[in-house]
Every structure is written in C-alpha cells, then in structure tokens.
Design a protein around this motif. Structure first.
Motif, short mmCIF file in Angstrom:
data_model
loop_
_atom_site.label_atom_id
_atom_site.label_comp_id
_atom_site.label_asym_id
_atom_site.label_seq_id
_atom_site.Cartn_x
_atom_site.Cartn_y
_atom_site.Cartn_z
N LYS A 801 0.86 -1.18 0.00
CA LYS A 801 0.00 0.00 0.00
C LYS A 801 0.90 1.23 0.00
CE LYS A 801 -2.69 0.20 3.55
NZ LYS A 801 -3.66 0.21 4.62
N HIS A 802 0.76 2.08 -1.00
CA HIS A 802 1.62 3.27 -1.02
C HIS A 802 0.86 4.44 -1.64
CE1 HIS A 802 2.50 3.40 -5.36
NE2 HIS A 802 2.45 2.07 -5.30
N THR A 803 1.39 5.63 -1.39
CA THR A 803 0.73 6.83 -1.92
C THR A 803 1.60 7.54 -2.95
OG1 THR A 803 1.65 8.06 -0.08
CG2 THR A 803 -0.61 7.26 0.18
N LEU A 804 2.57 6.85 -3.48
CA LEU A 804 3.52 7.48 -4.40
C LEU A 804 2.88 7.73 -5.76
CD1 LEU A 804 5.57 6.31 -2.22
CD2 LEU A 804 7.21 6.29 -4.09
N SER A 805 2.92 8.97 -6.18
CA SER A 805 2.38 9.32 -7.50
C SER A 805 3.48 9.16 -8.55
CB SER A 805 1.90 10.77 -7.48
OG SER A 805 3.02 11.59 -7.21
N ALA A 806 3.12 9.36 -9.80
CA ALA A 806 4.11 9.25 -10.88
C ALA A 806 5.25 10.23 -10.68
CB ALA A 806 3.42 9.51 -12.22
N SER A 807 4.90 11.44 -10.24
CA SER A 807 5.96 12.43 -10.04
C SER A 807 6.85 12.05 -8.85
CB SER A 807 5.36 13.83 -9.82
OG SER A 807 4.52 13.79 -8.68
N ASP A 808 6.24 11.39 -7.84
CA ASP A 808 7.07 10.92 -6.72
C ASP A 808 8.08 9.89 -7.20
OD1 ASP A 808 5.68 12.51 -4.99
OD2 ASP A 808 4.33 10.94 -4.29
N PHE A 809 7.60 9.01 -8.08
CA PHE A 809 8.52 8.00 -8.61
C PHE A 809 9.66 8.66 -9.37
CE2 PHE A 809 5.24 4.71 -7.89
CZ PHE A 809 6.05 3.71 -7.36
N ASP A 810 9.29 9.67 -10.16
CA ASP A 810 10.33 10.38 -10.92
C ASP A 810 11.36 10.97 -9.98
OD1 ASP A 810 9.14 9.72 -13.21
OD2 ASP A 810 8.08 11.64 -13.54
N GLU A 811 10.85 11.55 -8.89
CA GLU A 811 11.77 12.16 -7.94
C GLU A 811 12.68 11.11 -7.31
OE1 GLU A 811 9.76 14.67 -5.09
OE2 GLU A 811 11.62 14.96 -3.95
N LEU A 812 12.03 10.00 -6.97
CA LEU A 812 12.82 8.91 -6.35
C LEU A 812 13.91 8.41 -7.30
CD1 LEU A 812 10.58 6.34 -4.41
CD2 LEU A 812 12.58 7.59 -3.62
N VAL A 813 13.51 8.26 -8.57
CA VAL A 813 14.48 7.78 -9.56
C VAL A 813 15.68 8.72 -9.62
CG1 VAL A 813 14.82 7.50 -12.05
CG2 VAL A 813 12.83 6.49 -10.96
N LYS A 814 15.41 10.00 -9.52
CA LYS A 814 16.50 10.98 -9.61
C LYS A 814 17.41 10.89 -8.39
CE LYS A 814 15.13 14.24 -12.98
NZ LYS A 814 13.67 14.01 -13.22
N ILE A 815 16.76 10.80 -7.20
CA ILE A 815 17.61 10.82 -6.01
C ILE A 815 18.32 9.49 -5.75
CG2 ILE A 815 16.56 12.75 -4.75
CD1 ILE A 815 14.74 10.94 -3.34
N THR A 816 17.96 8.46 -6.50
CA THR A 816 18.68 7.19 -6.30
C THR A 816 19.76 6.98 -7.36
OG1 THR A 816 16.89 6.10 -7.51
CG2 THR A 816 16.85 5.90 -5.10
#
Ligand SMILES: Nc1ncnc2c1ncn2[C@@H]1O[C@H](COP(=O)(O)OP(=O)(O)OP(=O)(O)O)[C@@H](O)[C@H]1O
Length: 890
Positions: A801-816
């Motif tokens: 169960k998560h609340t990550l939106s598409a833009s959150d994923f994009d952000e995560l991809v960048k910071i990883t």
C-alpha cells in the motif's frame, strides 16, 4: 620386512589423513549424555516418580533423534565411519530403543498400573521437550574421551568413574538436589555400547529369523516387546567377547574405579524391564484409550495430528494393539525446512496443507508430521535419522540383508546392501536415511521416466542403452506427480544421450542394473504391501484408500529413484572419485527459489546476451552447431549488487538446465589431491547431467592470476585442473565435428557440449589470463540506469500500500542515482518500515488494515542512512575494463 612395515604405516597414515570427517567426539558426547540421562530417569522410575520419568524419557528420545540427525548432518559421509564410530552409533540407537521401551512402560504404569496413588501430583509442563528444559537435569557423568576409545576397543574393560564437574553442578541446568547427587555420586557407568542387551534375545532372534518374522505377531505386542523380540544388535566383536564378561579381563585403566559400584546401563535397563513386568497389572483396555490420548495431549512433545483424523484412524484399530502406539512415536523437533526441490514441491505442498489444517494434539505415530517415522513405528522398525547438510528429512530405506554377529558377515552385508554402513548395521529394521540432494538429477530421471514411458516405442535410438533399462516400473500416477515441468522441453534423445554421454559407452551391466533397481523398488513396495505388513501396520492402514496406497508407493518410488539415479550416475562415471562425486551432488542447487527474467529489472542487453549464449542453445541444440556452437564460458562482471547472481539464476531457470553453484570453499579441500578430484567430478557430472551450468560466484577467488607470488600450491592445482577440465568441454564439442546442415542428433554426444561455465565477479581484472580467454563472453553489468531504477522501484512497491504518484517515482528515480539494484532494494525495504516505526509500541495492537501506506517521506527518511554502496572511482575502473575486455550489458 622393514620396508614392508613402513609401507603399511604409510598406507594407514594416508588413509587417516584423507579421512574427511571425525564424528567420534560427537557420538561419544551423545552416547555419554544418553547414558547420563538414562541413569537419572531410571532412578526416577525406581523411586516411582513416573510422571517425571515419563517426561524425561520423552525429552530424551526426542533429543537423541535430533542430536543424531545433527551429527549425521555434519558428517554425512557415513561410509568412512570407523568401527568405533559405528559402534557408538549403534550403542546410541540401542539406548534410544530402550528409552522408548521405558517410555511405554512408564506410561502403562501411570495409567493402568497399581501405583497410581504413588504418582506425584506435581506437573512438569516445561519438560515436554528437551529443548525447553527448565527443570532439573540429570547429573553429568563426565566422560574421559580416551576412555571411551579404550572401552570400545576393550569391550570388557570399561568402567567409568562418575565424575562430576563442579561447574556443571553449579549451573542451573544441572541443579540437582544434594541428596540425589550423593545417591548418584558413587555410580560408575559401564559403557558397553555394542553389547547385546541379552544373549537370549539375540539367540531367540537368530532362531526366528528364518520364518517367524513373516508370521503375524500378537496384536497386543507393544513397541518394546516387538523390539525385544526382533532386534538384532550388532556387535563388532565376536560372540566370545560377550561371554567373557567383565571379570575375565582385567581393567586396563584406573583400577581404583573397579572398586566402586559398577553400573551397566544395559543391565539396568534389563532389570527395569523385569521390574516393569512384575509391576504390570492386567489392563482394562476398553477404558484406557481415551485416557491415554488425553494424558498424552498434556504431556507429549508436540506433533501435528489431526485430532479428528487421528480419532478416526485410532477407532479403526483394535485397541490392544493401539494402546501404546501413540506414545512410541518419537516426535521430531522442528527443524529448518528443507529447500524444496521442484520434484518434491507438489508432495511437500500437500504435506504443508494437510499439516496446517491439523491441530497440534498428541503424538500419534499414524499421523505424525513425518509420515516416514509413523510408517516405521507402524512397522515397528527402529527409526534412524539421517540428515543432509540442509535437509534433515527422513526417508525409508529397506535393508533386506540380515546382519549376523560375526565380523566377516557384517562386512559382507555392508557391501551387499546400502552404501551407508549404518544401513546394514541396523538390518533388518527399516532405516531412515538421508535423502539424496541431487534434486536436479532426480528431476531428470523422473522426467526421463515420463519420456521413456511415452516415447520408448517411438525412439529412434533402439541400439543405444536408454535409461529405461535403469528405470523401474512405476505407477502412472507417480509419473504424473513427478513431472513438475510440463513446459520443459526435453528432447527424445535426451535419455539415451544421458546414459551414453560419458565415455560413449553403453551402461555396464544393463540387466543387472535393471534387476537391482527393481529389487530396490520391490523391497520398498514390500514394506508397503499389506501382505508383508505386520499386524499393527495393517490395523493402522486399514482405512487407507487405494489412492493413499498409490501415493505412498509413488513417494517411495520417487525416493528410491533418486537414490538409484545418483548411484547409477556415480557408478557410470569412469575415472571419477566416488566420494568426490557424492560431494559434488551435494552442490547441485535445488531450484527452491526460481528467478525468472521478469523478476530482474532492466538489464535488457545482458538478458539478451545470456539468452543468445546460453538459453537458446540449450533449448534448441540442433540450431547451435558448427560455427554456431554455444560458448563454453561467460563472465558477468560489475559492481556489487547489480544483479549478476540473479541473472545467473534466471538463466538456469529459463534454460531448464542443471545448475551447479560452486564457490571457492566448496572446491577447496585440505587433503592432498582431493580438490582436483572434486573439480574432475564436477565436470564429469555436469557433462553427464547436461545441459548444465556451472556457476562460479566470485570467480576471482578460484581463478586469480597465476603470477601472484602469494598463491599457495593447493589453489594453483585447483586452478590448473579447472582450466584443463574446462578445455575438455571445448574439445569435446570440437571433436563432435558437426556441420550446420547435419540435423541428426544421433551422435549422442551433443549434450556434452551443453555445459557452460558461468561466472560472476566484482574484480574482473584479477582473473587469470588463461581463464579470461575461456570466458568468450564478458558481460558488464553496470549500475542501473534511470529506467531500470524506475522499473525496480515500481516492482518493489507493487504489492504494498503506497501513496507514491508518478511524479514521486520520478523524484525517487532521480535521487537514487548511483544506487545499485541491491541498494534500491534496501532503500525500499527500509522505507516500508516507516509506517510501522511511526506506530511504536502500538504496532502490537494495530490491525493490519489500519497501518498507513508508504509515502515519499518514508523514502526520504530512509535516504538519510541508506547510501549508495559503489563509489564513482570504482565505476571508472569497471568501465575501462569493460571497454578493453568486455561488453556493456545495461
Ligand atoms: N536488476 C535487478 N532487478 C531486481 N533486483 C535487483 C536487481 N539488481 C539487484 N537486485 C537486488 O539486489 C540483490 C542482490 O543482487 P545479486 O546478488 O544478484 O547481486 P550481485 O551482482 O551478484 O552482487 P555481488 O557481486 O555482490 O555478488 C538481489 O537480491 C535483488 O534484490
């Protein structure tokens, strides 16, 4: 004379040196421990403290089974057990059986004996298992190791002072009352592990072996009665030894000891058996069954039993024969679950299902978690445990040959029966023996069995010896069950190729082999067949449907087949050390946790390379010939945690090949020449079971540069042997001399070429040049790119169960950026803990559905302490090596 003597000594020394295991100490300790506990519980019985004694016997029997499994798990090579070790092992079993008899006897006394009023009211709930002991333990008789050796060698001179160690007395575990200590302090133990419990018994048995064993036994016999009447105790000494007695030969050590009271565990047991008989009263069977069940549910070691089922089956059994059954089954302590091979998966899943529905109540040998144990108990066969390294599982093995008491006969029977010396030693009882771990090998045979049945008539290779000759007739249902890979494409030629692949010679003694196999199967079948079953067994399985019977038979068939296959393969390998071959079988990876292409995020180029180099050639060998012949070596290199091992496992899964996972330690032996033998055996078996993948993780540790001055002689030899064997793969393929247009696969040798050495390393630059040359494909597995990180994060969160939106994923991809696949997994795992951390102690009460979903903030918090594990400098080195020697695989 002198040189001859010197030669003998040298030979002996070499043998000693090569002996890879030494279970003597463990067996000695275990034996000592059983003896100690036995004395204590016998004392309790003497004092009529039956409840405590009962708990003790239960704990002891359980513990002994467990410990023995552990020992044999640690020292699986039973063939190299010395006489002393076998003797001790036998002694342990003997004491174990006596303990079971006492357990029964005490139960009888508790429930039906006249001394009910003597029973103390105190309950010992904590003593239900030796693993959770919190109450008093028996006093410790310290064994002097050397003495045990002497005892075994000088069977008649064996007394031990009861030596208490102060530390053991003061420890809480051994916290016995001072009175009891005084009582036991003067006791001296006379350890006679192999001594028959009574000569009369043995003689009686000798008489009865010819005919009595087939006659139905009295229904009212208990386990102990049956055991007493059936046992054949192995004595490695001759008969005279027993008659000599202790008095005839002086004590060779510590004469002071002989002045003390001598205590012979066996004698004590025998006395107690007598006492038990005197004390026993006629039993009102009609009212005891429920009581026993009820009482055992309070006292017994846990085992999974369906109460309803259990009651059902119990009801169907005539009561007299049942009365002691529930308590005689040794409950196994819970052990780590074995890796489930694909072959066993179906059956084990069934087992899990049935177990999960069962309530944990009483020990019922008819319905235990371990059907083989229950089977043995039903058959009144002595249970004997063996464990593999990872699977302390039990299987039944028949030992049709009787062992007599003479040395020579013992030897010959050992040869003529199972490979394990212990199996012959316990004859005629059924033996629980370790399952072979060659799951993949078994899979092949089981698969090929299917093919043989379906294609034997159509096969074009009639002239070649096919595995059919080795394959016993099995029920069709067993075949269905064993074919767990319906999609697995197996060519019709596979069977014949397999049997003829090594040395291109027909399998020796084809008929003998068939007969041997059929004998094995029929021996197992006999155990199951109602005709051969003894009365108790018949009662126990009266309600078995033909389906149950069929299932049992097919299980036995599978196990026997596995054993047969492994033996057959080892027998057919020429010039390969048998012990080394067995060791290599233990290295075969069981496909317990398969990895598929889809499980791996990204790495498309690497996947394609692997498909082209390995998967397609393995699945369509007819297309990959001549110029298109598959490569023999492929290297995956790159920073740690980028999915190299995952890729290798996916290749194995997708190419349906036998997968050998080898590490430096598994090939390294401290014994001279053993490592080379292992390497030879590895390649021989890989060819035999081809298509195969020999996966070497961290190959740099085996194939480091030979210029290294610090390299020791042993690793140099391993490396050389490995290179030689590896080359033989190529030459075998080159020798096959096929051309592209030749579509016939009658050569029978093509599978030899379907062996690939797949390796992974983080240090590609330190690999020896000769090895590097053999890795025709060198695939760089870099850090995951943006797209790969995105896919991986999506995959990881897909079931959460998560609340990550598409833009959150994009952000995560960048910071990883700069994270390896393994780092990303760690990050996601840590972030998933965020919602739980917020709850603190409330976590214990909060319902699952009430836990908040994972959010971006959790990832950001976790990023505080989950950092990339690969440095930028390191990456530069990989990239330059990749551009020089490898190809990129992102
Ligand atoms: N491409 C990927 N897709 C999904 N998971 C991955 C990927 N790469 C790595 N992982 C995760 O990282 C873990 C470690 O991967 P693996 O053991 O294959 O790395 P490795 O390259 O063999 O590491 P090492 O070189 O240290 O042995 C895996 O169990 C998996 O969870």
């Amino acid at each position: 004379m002198e040189p001859q003597r010197g030669h003998h000594i040298l030979t002996r020394l070499t043998k000693i040196r090569r002996r890879p295991q030494q279970p003597l100490t463990d067996f000695t300790e275990l034996y000592s421990r059983i003896a100690n506990e036995t004395i204590y519980y016998l004392n309790l019985e003497e004092k009529k403290q039956y409840k405590e004694a009962l708990q003790g016997w239960k704990a002891l029997t359980t513990d002994v089974l467990f410990k023995q499994t552990l020992i044999e798990h640690s020292y699986p090579n039973t063939q190299s057990y010395t006489k002393d070790e076998l003797s001790l092992q036998n002694g342990i079993r003997e004491l174990y059986h006596k303990s079971v008899m006492h357990l029964e006897r005490v139960q009888k006394l508790i429930h039906e004996g006249p001394n009910k009023k003597d029973l103390p009211s105190k309950t010992y709930s904590n003593r239900s298992s030796s693993f959770t002991r919190t109450t008093e333990s028996p006093p410790v008789f310290q064994m002097v190791p050397g003495r045990m050796m002497k005892t075994l060698r000088n069977r008649n001179a064996c007394s031990y002072r009861n030596a208490y160690s102060s530390s053991s007395l003061s420890s809480p575990i051994n916290n016995i009352s001072s009175k009891r200590r005084e009582e036991t302090e003067n006791i001296k133990v006379n350890f006679v592990p192999s001594k028959p419990l009574s000569n009369i018994t043995s003689k009686q048995h000798k008489k009865s072996v010819g005919h009595d064993d087939l006659l139905p036994k009295k229904e009212t016999e208990t386990y102990s009665e049956r055991y007493m009447s059936e046992q054949i105790l192995i004595d490695l000494t001759n008969d005279e030894d027993d008659h000599d007695g202790i008095l005839e030969e002086p004590h060779l050590f510590d004469e002071e000891d002989s002045e003390d009271f001598e205590f012979d565990v066996s004698d004590y047991y025998d006395n107690f058996s007598e006492i038990g008989k005197e004390e026993e009263q006629p039993i009102n069977t009609s009212k005891t069954l429920d009581e026993i069940q009820q009482h055992m549910s309070d006292l017994s070691v846990t085992s999974s039993v369906s109460s309803s089922k259990s009651t059902g089956s119990l009801k169907s059994i005539p009561e007299p024969s049942l009365r002691f059954l529930p308590n005689t089954a040794p409950a196994l302590p819970s052990l780590p679950p074995p890796p489930i091979s694909s072959i066993d998966r179906a059956s084990s899943t069934d087992a899990v299902k049935s177990n999960s529905s069962e309530a944990s109540t009483i020990m019922d040998p008819l319905k235990t978690k371990h059907p083989q144990i229950s089977k043995l108990v039903k058959n009144n066969h002595a249970p004997y445990l063996k464990g593999t390294k990872s699977t302390p599982t039990l299987i039944v093995k028949s030992t049709p040959t009787y062992v007599t008491r003479s040395k020579s006969n013992t030897k010959s029977s050992t040869k003529s029966t199972a490979s394990s010396p212990t199996s012959s030693l316990t004859a005629p009882k059924s033996v629980l023996q370790k399952p072979k771990t060659a799951a993949m090998a078994a899979k092949k045979v089981l698969n090929s069995k299917k093919i043989v049945n379906s294609s034997a008539v159509n096969t074009t290779k009639k002239s070649r010896p096919v595995l059919k000759s080795k394959t016993p007739k099995v029920s069709t249902s067993s075949l269905k069950k064993t074919s767990n890979h319906p999609s697995r494409p197996v060519s019709n030629s596979k069977i014949s190729i397999q049997s003829a692949s090594v040395n291109k010679k027909p399998m020796k003694n084809q008929t003998t082999s068939t007969n041997k196999t059929n004998r094995k199967i029929s021996a197992q079948r006999k155990i199951n067949s109602p005709k051969m079953r003894e009365p108790k067994t018949e009662f126990a399985t009266e309600n078995d449907t033909p389906l149950d019977e069929e299932r049992k038979n097919s299980d036995v068939d599978k196990k026997v087949l596995r054993e047969i296959l492994e033996d057959e393969i080892i027998d057919s390998l020429q010039g390969v050390d048998k012990q080394a071959a067995k060791q290599i079988f233990a290295e075969i990876v069981v496909h317990g946790d398969e990895v598929h292409w889809d499980d791996i995020a990204g790495l498309e180029s690497a996947k394609y390379s692997l498909k082209e180099a390995v998967v397609y050639p393995f699945l369509r060998p007819d297309l990959f010939r001549g110029l298109r012949e598959p490569v023999r070596g492929m290297l995956l290199f790159g920073p740690p945690g980028t999915g190299k091992t995952m890729l290798a496992r996916a290749v194995a899964t997708e190419s349906h090949s036998t997968f050998f996972s080898i590490s430096a330690s598994s090939l390294t032996s401290k014994y001279l020449g053993e490592s080379e033998k292992l390497v030879r055996a590895l390649f021989a078996i890989a060819k035999k079971l081809s298509p195969s993948i020999i996966f070497v993780d961290e190959i740099d540790s085996i194939m480091g540069s030979r210029n290294n001055e610090n390299e020791n002689e042993s690793s140099r030899r391993i490396k050389n042997e490995f290179l030689v064997q590896w080359s033989s793969l190529s030459s075998a393929a080159a020798g096959s001399n096929k051309n592209d247009t030749d579509n016939s696969n009658t050569d029978g040798n093509e599978d030899d070429s379907r062996v690939l050495v797949l390796a992974a390393t983080n240090l590609p630059w330190s690999i020896d040049e000769a090895a590097r040359r053999r890795f025709v494909r060198r695939q760089y597995i870099p850090l995951p790119e943006e797209q790969t990180r995105y896919v991986q994060l999506k995959k990881l969160l897909s079931y959460q169960k998560h609340t990550l939106s598409a833009s959150d994923f994009d952000e995560l991809v960048k910071i990883t950026e700069g994270f390896s696949g393994s780092d990303i997994t760690s990050l996601a795992k840590d972030a998933a803990m965020g919602p739980l951390r917020d709850l603190g102690d409330k976590l214990l009460e909060t319902e699952r559905d009430m836990i908040r979903p994972i959010g971006l903030s959790d990832f950001k918090n976790s990023l505080e302490y989950i950092k990339p594990s690969v440095s930028q400098d390191g990456l530069v080195k990989y990239e330059s090596w990749a551009s020089q020697f490898g190809s990129s695989g992102s």
